[in-house]
Design an enzyme around this catalytic site. Structure first.
Site, PDB file in Angstrom:
ATOM      1  CB  SER A 149      14.651 -42.932 -11.659  1.00 59.00           C
ATOM      2  OG  SER A 149      15.821 -43.529 -12.181  1.00 59.00           O
ATOM      3  CE1 TYR A 162      17.150 -41.868  -6.863  1.00 60.87           C
ATOM      4  CE2 TYR A 162      17.048 -43.286  -8.794  1.00 60.87           C
ATOM      5  CZ  TYR A 162      17.028 -42.018  -8.227  1.00 60.87           C
ATOM      6  OH  TYR A 162      16.873 -40.920  -9.032  1.00 60.87           O
TER       7      TYR A 162
END
Length: 254
Positions: A149, A162
């Site tokens: 990400s 995350y």
């Protein structure tokens, strides 16, 4: 566990790909693109058998070969069974795409252990389980493609857990690429920026979505097909010389 697949043709030697978290969003787009590029596809899902089955039927209607396999990637034995089924159905595995993931957003101070464990169990431990099986089983010249990400570079508030899970995946990507020496297997990661999926859009106001869309110079959200195109490149012969890298598919955001 439920398994649902079409039978391979006798004597056919077709490359096969496993895509985790493949029943919707980016995973579904990756599955569709790889099928279009000639791969037999294992559509992995944890929940949503109907959605996975719909995708399988769609791929088969377009002339592709596919099977569905229910497995929670945080369960090592379930991942091993998925590889067993893929090998039994398609005679081997050539590409593995680690796409399964969850996102729990909160400040580090407000996050509880349950949130931390859920994200790490799926995003990190799940990727580890799948990378380990791929490292043991992929055919010569295979591809391991992990989804990371772009929030790692953005370091946005409330994304701490995350981002940490994805940073660990990037570290393992680089290490595993070296450990595959001698087998012509490449290991890379694709790091999407904000992409128009249910996972990203859930809980965000239109104003927040618009602001995030404007962060990159192309001034739009990515689409699942944008990310699938990056994965398809790494899975193709044209991507054979790319190894141990992170491709930031984010419109130039970072």
């Amino acid at each position: 566990m439920t398994t649902d697949h079409s039978q391979p043709s006798q004597g056919e030697s077709q490359k096969a790909a496993i895509v985790t978290g493949a029943s919707r969003g980016i995973g579904a787009a990756i599955s569709a693109r790889l099928a279009r590029d000639g791969f037999a596809v294992v559509i992995n899902y944890a929940n949503g058998a109907d959605t996975a089955g719909d995708l399988r039927r769609k791929l088969e209607a377009s002339g592709g070969r596919a099977m569905t396999f229910q497995a929670d990637v945080s369960d090592a034995s379930a991942v091993a069974r998925m590889f067993d089924a893929a090998e039994a159905t398609f005679d081997g595995v050539d590409v593995v795409v680690n796409n399964a993931g969850v996102m729990v957003l909160d400040t580090i101070a407000a996050s509880d252990d349950a949130a931390f464990e859920r994200v790490m169990n799926i995003n990190l431990k799940g990727a580890f389980h799948t990378m380990r099986e791929a490292a043991r089983r992929l055919r010569h010249g295979g591809r391991i493609i992990n989804l990371s990400s772009s929030v790692i570079g953005l370091r946005m508030e409330r994304y701490g857990i995350y981002a940490a899970s994805k940073a660990a995946v990037e570290a393992m990507t680089a290490v595993l690429s070296k450990e595959m020496r001698g087998r012509a297997i490449t290991v890379n990661a694709v790091a999407p920026g904000p992409t128009a999926t249910d996972l990203f859009l859930d809980g965000k106001s239109p104003e927040t979505i618009e602001r995030l869309a404007k962060l990159n110079p192309l001034e739009r959200l990515g689409t699942p097909e944008d990310i699938a195109a990056a994965v398809a490149f790494l899975a193709s012969p044209d991507g054979a010389w790319i190894n141990g890298q992170v491709l930031r598919a984010n419109g130039g955001m970072v």
